[in-house]
Design an enzyme around this catalytic site. Structure first.
Site, PDB file in Angstrom:
ATOM      1  N   GLY A 137     -75.264 -42.552  72.578  1.00  0.00           N
ATOM      2  CA  GLY A 137     -74.138 -42.133  71.746  1.00  0.00           C
ATOM      3  C   GLY A 137     -73.362 -40.944  72.282  1.00  0.00           C
TER       4      GLY A 137
ATOM      5  CG  ASN B  88     -72.669 -50.055  69.890  1.00  0.00           C
ATOM      6  OD1 ASN B  88     -71.544 -50.291  69.463  1.00  0.00           O
ATOM      7  ND2 ASN B  88     -73.693 -49.986  69.076  1.00  0.00           N
ATOM      8  CB  THR B  89     -71.207 -45.020  71.368  1.00  0.00           C
ATOM      9  OG1 THR B  89     -72.536 -45.198  70.892  1.00  0.00           O
ATOM     10  CG2 THR B  89     -70.547 -43.899  70.595  1.00  0.00           C
TER      11      THR B  89
ATOM     12  CB  ALA C 183     -78.020 -45.277  76.022  1.00  0.00           C
ATOM     13  N   GLY C 184     -75.121 -44.087  76.839  1.00  0.00           N
ATOM     14  CA  GLY C 184     -74.535 -42.892  77.445  1.00  0.00           C
ATOM     15  C   GLY C 184     -73.228 -43.115  78.184  1.00  0.00           C
TER      16      GLY C 184
ATOM     17  CE  LYS D 205     -81.591 -51.386  73.719  1.00  0.00           C
ATOM     18  NZ  LYS D 205     -80.343 -50.790  73.238  1.00  0.00           N
TER      19      LYS D 205
END
Lengths: 256, 367
Positions: free
Chosen positions: A158, A206-207, A184-185, A97
């Site tokens: 994040g 992830n976050t 993301a997001g 990635k």
């Protein structure tokens, strides 16, 4: 109907990809992956401590997963290429990635440098999944450069703000004949479902999982949302209507 | 433009008058905004904001988890040499102090490096006093060559250098830079730096920017808390970090909060910085710069350090010694200052886990 996700010639059996960077302990990762059914797991090469049995994140990832190392920390295309080569040499496989970030304030990807790195790494036989700001021209160039999928951000990384780039991601889904993976997001399962309903091939989180009170349960929740969203998409959802449609139509008298 | 120009903008600012005009609403507005400007940052450093530390803490905790996750990076300092030509009133290495002076041989560097890496640490910060004769850049580079075998990330905290010298260090394998301005107030700076090249305020002030220009990957700054009014000093530290982050967006900027500690000599700090003040600074830093690293050293007491986990700190030193030769050599020097948290890496690791965070040993590698 068969609904397969194929990336770089490999069939992937879960449309939920998991990031490993922010957990309070690596020890929960095996259970989290099992309960969520995720198969593709991304790991920052910078974090992998190959010299330590206990600290080496790779030891916590089940063997049947696909490891997708990422180039976190790369400030330009050249650094991303170097990190990718190091990851492959270290035995992390040939998925990569690409993450090129030259702006630590917003952590937005550098699309231009990402294209350059994609060209080189695809030529070297990597299965390249570039993380990018959703932009159609960039996505086309990434495709032409040999990307195996394109990973637009849903919101700055994040932030857990959801699918703020919806319109732009939708264009990529409509125009680019590659899996579009929203990365993301995404902060809530409902937002993952939203991306999947729209036709995203997969999502990476992830976050939102790592900072949940119970990360394992949250990963499971995301997994359910991703499946629900995908099913909605392939079932052919009714389109949203601007006006209510009366069951006795106003123009019903027109028989021609 | 240099940060000195920014410093000039606020040099004669009437801080007390500003603080006195603040209302509770001003503080609350600053806390509730997504991004705050420099005046709002100063608002969070005010007396008025002390009432709202809990609200600030809740937000700081959320922002830190969001941007860094539930992880704390651990590292250790390695003092290479304590020869120093400066006369800093607050430092044991002051040329006027009769302490044992020592400089590690490369063999000793290797021994110390091996001892530190055996605790699992992969990030190291190497330090020297200011002596271009005893510890020239060439010596620092030789030490880096030795330590690369044991560490994945090497940072330097040495006397200020030229851009080309920082570039040489980067080339040799250094990826991080730390330098404390000690005190941003130019007059106080002259008062506590009594002799030696360190008296040159501007040269030190611009050193972090020179490191950025040399493509250093991470750059850490800070003010030695206690030398002057902490509200102003913390404000200038934040402005400096923001200045660097805006001008060099690809550099990872971090801030430290070194509180003055007992040392050899008779210097008494000008102002006291309580635990509460310390926490206020840290929270204000986090709200002002959500993405910046925050480093807490073993200058702080164990129980205090433990309580800071989760509030904003992203990096902690562990198992530290400030002595040259402090990790196992028979002959060692006096330390630069006394440390408060003498726990082993293993002990700190287990505390971090207990707090619901992951201690991280490796977060970079030479590429």
């Amino acid at each position: 109907m068969e609904d397969k996700l194929i990336i770089g010639g490999t069939e992937v059996n879960s449309r939920l990809f998991i990031g490993t960077g922010k957990f309070h302990s690596n020890r929960i990762i095996p259970d989290l992956i099992k309960r969520s059914g995720a198969q593709v797991v991304t790991v920052a090469l910078r974090r992998i401590d190959f010299d330590s049995e206990e600290e080496n994140m790779l030891n916590y990832i089940p063997k049947d997963c696909i490891i997708m190392p990422n180039t976190s920390g790369a400030r330009n295309g050249e650094e991303a290429v170097r990190i990718a080569r190091l990851a492959r040499a270290a035995g992390c496989g040939n998925w990569i990635k690409i993450e090129v970030i030259s702006d630590n304030k917003y952590l937005l990807p550098d699309n231009y440098e990402t294209i350059k790195a994609t060209e080189i790494l695809a030529r070297e036989g990597f299965v390249v999944l570039p993380y990018m700001s959703p932009d159609l021209m960039t996505a086309k160039r990434l495709r032409d450069a040999g990307a195996a999928a394109v990973m637009p951000l849903g919101a700055p990384i994040g932030t857990n703000k959801g699918l703020k780039t919806r319109e732009l991601v939708k264009i990529l889904i409509d125009e680019i004949d590659l899996p579009i993976i929203v990365d993301a997001g995404l902060g809530k399962p409902s937002e993952a479902a939203e991306a999947m309903e729209m036709g995203a091939a997969a999502v990476l989180v992830n976050t939102a999982v790592a900072t949940a009170g119970d990360p394992v349960m949250m990963a499971e929740a995301f997994s359910l949302a991703v499946s629900a969203g995908r099913k909605a998409f392939i079932s052919g959802m009714g389109s949203t209507k601007e006006y209510a449609e009366a069951s006795s139509p106003l123009t019903g008298f027109l028989t021609e | 433009m240099s940060f000195y120009d920014k410093y000039q903008e606020y040099k004669n600012f009437d801080f007390e008058k500003f603080f006195n005009t603040l209302t509770d609403d001003d503080v609350l507005r600053a806390i509730n905004k997504e991004r705050i400007n420099e005046i709002e940052f100063l608002t969070l450093l005010s007396h008025k904001a002390e009432k709202y530390l809990e609200m600030m803490a809740v937000k700081a905790k959320r922002l830190t988890a969001q941007h860094f996750g539930r992880v704390i990076l651990l590292f250790a300092p390695l003092y290479l040499a304590n020869f120093c030509v400066n006369r800093c009133a607050y430092c044991s290495f002051n040329i006027g102090n009769s302490i044992l002076r020592k400089k590690l041989t490369l063999r000793e560097v290797e021994e110390e490096g091996r001892a530190i890496s055996s605790t699992g640490l992969r990030h190291i910060l190497i330090l020297t006093g200011e002596s271009r004769n005893e510890s020239p850049v060439s010596y620092i580079k030789e030490c880096v060559q030795v330590l690369r075998k044991y560490f994945r990330s090497i940072s330097v905290e040495v006397y200020p250098l030229e851009v080309e010298e920082y570039a040489e260090l980067v080339e040799a394998g250094v990826d991080g830079f730390t330098m404390f301005q000690e005190v941003y107030d130019e007059e106080v700076y002259k008062r506590v730096h009594l002799g030696g090249p360190k008296r040159n305020y501007r040269y030190r002030l611009d050193a972090p920017e020179r490191a950025c220009k040399a493509s250093m990957r991470s750059v850490g700054i800070g003010a030695l808390l206690g030398l002057h009014d902490w509200r102003r000093e913390a404000f200038f530290t934040g402005l400096h970090a923001d200045y660097l982050q805006n001008k060099y967006p690809d550099v990872e900027i971090s801030m430290s909060l070194p509180r003055i500690r007992p040392h050899v000599g008779h210097f008494q700090p000008e102002c006291e910085v309580s635990d509460k003040n310390f926490v206020q600074i840290m929270l204000a830093f986090r709200l002002f710069m959500p993405r910046a690293g925050i480093t807490i050293s073993t200058r702080e007491r164990p129980e205090f350090r433990d309580n800071l986990i989760g509030l904003g700190v992203t990096k902690m030193s562990a198992g530290s010694s400030t002595e040259v030769g402090g990790y196992g050599l028979r002959e060692k020097s006096e330390g630069q200052f006394d440390i408060s948290d003498g726990r082993s890496v293993e002990a700190i690791k287990s505390v971090i886990y207990k707090k619901g965070y992951q201690p991280v040993f490796k977060d970079w590698q030479a590429i």
